[in-house]
Scaffold this motif. Structure first.
Motif, PDB file in Angstrom:
ATOM      1  N   ILE A 141      55.941  18.061 -41.967  1.00 15.75           N
ATOM      2  CA  ILE A 141      56.755  17.204 -41.101  1.00 15.75           C
ATOM      3  C   ILE A 141      58.192  17.717 -41.036  1.00 15.75           C
ATOM      4  O   ILE A 141      58.804  17.739 -39.967  1.00 15.75           O
ATOM      5  CB  ILE A 141      56.707  15.736 -41.574  1.00 15.75           C
ATOM      6  CG1 ILE A 141      55.293  15.190 -41.378  1.00 15.75           C
ATOM      7  CG2 ILE A 141      57.731  14.876 -40.843  1.00 15.75           C
ATOM      8  CD1 ILE A 141      55.032  13.853 -42.045  1.00 15.75           C
ATOM      9  N   ARG A 142      58.730  18.160 -42.172  1.00 14.72           N
ATOM     10  CA  ARG A 142      60.092  18.716 -42.186  1.00 14.72           C
ATOM     11  C   ARG A 142      60.199  19.915 -41.245  1.00 14.72           C
ATOM     12  O   ARG A 142      61.133  20.020 -40.455  1.00 14.72           O
ATOM     13  CB  ARG A 142      60.474  19.166 -43.592  1.00 14.72           C
ATOM     14  CG  ARG A 142      60.824  18.073 -44.534  1.00 14.72           C
ATOM     15  CD  ARG A 142      61.136  18.680 -45.883  1.00 14.72           C
ATOM     16  NE  ARG A 142      61.537  17.682 -46.845  1.00 14.72           N
ATOM     17  CZ  ARG A 142      61.644  17.914 -48.135  1.00 14.72           C
ATOM     18  NH1 ARG A 142      61.405  19.114 -48.623  1.00 14.72           N
ATOM     19  NH2 ARG A 142      62.010  16.961 -48.947  1.00 14.72           N
ATOM     20  N   SER A 165      60.004  18.939 -37.635  1.00 14.92           N
ATOM     21  CA  SER A 165      61.195  18.272 -37.107  1.00 14.92           C
ATOM     22  C   SER A 165      62.211  19.265 -36.560  1.00 14.92           C
ATOM     23  O   SER A 165      62.901  18.983 -35.584  1.00 14.92           O
ATOM     24  CB  SER A 165      61.841  17.390 -38.171  1.00 14.92           C
ATOM     25  OG  SER A 165      62.464  18.172 -39.171  1.00 14.92           O
ATOM     26  N   ARG A 220      60.048  21.504 -33.561  1.00 11.41           N
ATOM     27  CA  ARG A 220      59.820  20.745 -32.330  1.00 11.41           C
ATOM     28  C   ARG A 220      61.070  20.003 -31.879  1.00 11.41           C
ATOM     29  O   ARG A 220      61.019  19.224 -30.927  1.00 11.41           O
ATOM     30  CB  ARG A 220      58.665  19.777 -32.532  1.00 11.41           C
ATOM     31  CG  ARG A 220      57.361  20.510 -32.836  1.00 11.41           C
ATOM     32  CD  ARG A 220      56.234  19.985 -32.034  1.00 11.41           C
ATOM     33  NE  ARG A 220      55.060  20.829 -32.182  1.00 11.41           N
ATOM     34  CZ  ARG A 220      53.905  20.424 -32.646  1.00 11.41           C
ATOM     35  NH1 ARG A 220      53.749  19.170 -33.026  1.00 11.41           N
ATOM     36  NH2 ARG A 220      52.887  21.250 -32.722  1.00 11.41           N
ATOM     37  N   ASP A 221      62.173  20.203 -32.597  1.00  8.29           N
ATOM     38  CA  ASP A 221      63.482  19.674 -32.214  1.00  8.29           C
ATOM     39  C   ASP A 221      63.478  18.150 -32.053  1.00  8.29           C
ATOM     40  O   ASP A 221      63.841  17.623 -31.005  1.00  8.29           O
ATOM     41  CB  ASP A 221      63.951  20.357 -30.917  1.00  8.29           C
ATOM     42  CG  ASP A 221      65.437  20.164 -30.673  1.00  8.29           C
ATOM     43  OD1 ASP A 221      66.170  19.913 -31.649  1.00  8.29           O
ATOM     44  OD2 ASP A 221      65.857  20.251 -29.504  1.00  8.29           O
ATOM     45  N   PHE A 222      63.072  17.450 -33.128  1.00  4.67           N
ATOM     46  CA  PHE A 222      63.113  15.985 -33.101  1.00  4.67           C
ATOM     47  C   PHE A 222      64.562  15.555 -32.929  1.00  4.67           C
ATOM     48  O   PHE A 222      65.455  16.063 -33.585  1.00  4.67           O
ATOM     49  CB  PHE A 222      62.575  15.394 -34.404  1.00  4.67           C
ATOM     50  CG  PHE A 222      61.096  15.615 -34.638  1.00  4.67           C
ATOM     51  CD1 PHE A 222      60.278  16.211 -33.704  1.00  4.67           C
ATOM     52  CD2 PHE A 222      60.523  15.200 -35.823  1.00  4.67           C
ATOM     53  CE1 PHE A 222      58.928  16.408 -33.940  1.00  4.67           C
ATOM     54  CE2 PHE A 222      59.178  15.378 -36.072  1.00  4.67           C
ATOM     55  CZ  PHE A 222      58.380  15.989 -35.132  1.00  4.67           C
ATOM     56  N   SER A 223      64.788  14.583 -32.065  1.00  3.47           N
ATOM     57  CA  SER A 223      66.162  14.140 -31.836  1.00  3.47           C
ATOM     58  C   SER A 223      66.379  12.678 -32.210  1.00  3.47           C
ATOM     59  O   SER A 223      67.518  12.236 -32.324  1.00  3.47           O
ATOM     60  CB  SER A 223      66.550  14.357 -30.369  1.00  3.47           C
ATOM     61  OG  SER A 223      65.661  13.656 -29.523  1.00  3.47           O
ATOM     62  N   ASP A 278      60.780  10.052 -32.958  1.00  2.00           N
ATOM     63  CA  ASP A 278      60.055  11.333 -32.902  1.00  2.00           C
ATOM     64  C   ASP A 278      59.343  11.587 -34.225  1.00  2.00           C
ATOM     65  O   ASP A 278      58.198  12.026 -34.254  1.00  2.00           O
ATOM     66  CB  ASP A 278      61.021  12.488 -32.609  1.00  2.00           C
ATOM     67  CG  ASP A 278      61.660  12.386 -31.233  1.00  2.00           C
ATOM     68  OD1 ASP A 278      61.068  11.746 -30.338  1.00  2.00           O
ATOM     69  OD2 ASP A 278      62.755  12.958 -31.066  1.00  2.00           O
ATOM     70  N   PHE A 279      60.040  11.280 -35.337  1.00  2.00           N
ATOM     71  CA  PHE A 279      59.435  11.416 -36.663  1.00  2.00           C
ATOM     72  C   PHE A 279      58.260  10.459 -36.814  1.00  2.00           C
ATOM     73  O   PHE A 279      57.196  10.832 -37.297  1.00  2.00           O
ATOM     74  CB  PHE A 279      60.460  11.110 -37.773  1.00  2.00           C
ATOM     75  CG  PHE A 279      61.414  12.221 -38.052  1.00  2.00           C
ATOM     76  CD1 PHE A 279      61.076  13.222 -38.950  1.00  2.00           C
ATOM     77  CD2 PHE A 279      62.650  12.259 -37.444  1.00  2.00           C
ATOM     78  CE1 PHE A 279      61.967  14.254 -39.225  1.00  2.00           C
ATOM     79  CE2 PHE A 279      63.545  13.287 -37.706  1.00  2.00           C
ATOM     80  CZ  PHE A 279      63.202  14.278 -38.599  1.00  2.00           C
ATOM     81  N   GLU A 280      58.488   9.212 -36.406  1.00  2.00           N
ATOM     82  CA  GLU A 280      57.442   8.194 -36.545  1.00  2.00           C
ATOM     83  C   GLU A 280      56.178   8.587 -35.804  1.00  2.00           C
ATOM     84  O   GLU A 280      55.075   8.488 -36.345  1.00  2.00           O
ATOM     85  CB  GLU A 280      57.946   6.843 -36.019  1.00  2.00           C
ATOM     86  CG  GLU A 280      59.022   6.212 -36.856  1.00  2.00           C
ATOM     87  CD  GLU A 280      59.621   4.977 -36.191  1.00  2.00           C
ATOM     88  OE1 GLU A 280      59.020   4.440 -35.223  1.00  2.00           O
ATOM     89  OE2 GLU A 280      60.698   4.549 -36.634  1.00  2.00           O
ATOM     90  N   PHE A 285      55.190  11.574 -34.795  1.00  4.17           N
ATOM     91  CA  PHE A 285      54.564  12.768 -35.374  1.00  4.17           C
ATOM     92  C   PHE A 285      53.897  12.441 -36.706  1.00  4.17           C
ATOM     93  O   PHE A 285      52.750  12.794 -36.940  1.00  4.17           O
ATOM     94  CB  PHE A 285      55.602  13.886 -35.559  1.00  4.17           C
ATOM     95  CG  PHE A 285      55.002  15.192 -35.967  1.00  4.17           C
ATOM     96  CD1 PHE A 285      54.447  16.046 -35.032  1.00  4.17           C
ATOM     97  CD2 PHE A 285      54.979  15.576 -37.300  1.00  4.17           C
ATOM     98  CE1 PHE A 285      53.882  17.253 -35.403  1.00  4.17           C
ATOM     99  CE2 PHE A 285      54.416  16.781 -37.688  1.00  4.17           C
ATOM    100  CZ  PHE A 285      53.869  17.620 -36.733  1.00  4.17           C
TER     101      PHE A 285
END
Length: 153
Positions: free
Chosen positions: A125-126, A129, A132-135, A139-141, A143
């Motif tokens: 997940i790290r 992030s 995939r350029d989580f902003s 987005d974390f939730e 994924f």
């Protein structure tokens, strides 16, 4: 081999042995000028690989850069350096045996994601992030809700 401390051209090999995973030779060296000791690693390189990045930029494949990225994702996780080295060696081997001289950075990212998915779900997940350029937190939730925990190594 050039000394990293004084840049003298010659050093003497004091000890050689294979790494634990057998993919490299670890050599302890001593500079002939300043007597400093340092370690080098000798690895097989099948071909020169060029990484094609965004906007069609190109740069040479750098195993150390790949290993650093994986290590950062695994930081403070129960993942040994040996497992990280094995993962990076496997990715490098896949890239070199693909027959291609140029590899898109997205392909390397997907190989890392596949490997981390099997190794550690938090590291996976790290890495995702950043890759995939989580902003936003959602987005974390989104994924993370699709990630199943990986069993103990």
């Amino acid at each position: 081999m050039r000394c990293p401390f004084c840049a003298h051209e010659n050093s003497q090999v004091k000890d050689s042995r294979p790494t634990e995973d057998g993919t490299a030779i670890r050599r302890r060296r001593q500079c002939e000028q300043c007597a400093a000791r340092f370690t080098t690693f000798e690895r097989i390189q099948l071909r020169d690989i060029v990484v094609v990045k965004s906007a069609d930029r190109r740069e040479a494949f750098d195993r150390n850069k790949l290993e650093l990225s994986v290590s950062l994702a695994c930081r403070k996780r129960d993942v040994s350096q040996e497992k990280i080295t094995q993962l990076v060696s496997g990715i490098q081997r896949q890239i070199e045996t693909s027959g291609e001289n140029e590899v898109p950075s997205q392909r390397i990212g997907e190989l890392v994601m596949d490997g981390l998915r099997q190794l550690d779900s938090v590291a996976y997940i790290r890495f995702a992030s950043v890759y995939r350029d989580f902003s936003e937190a959602r987005d974390f939730e989104e994924f993370a809700s699709n990630v199943k925990d990986v069993g103990k190594r």
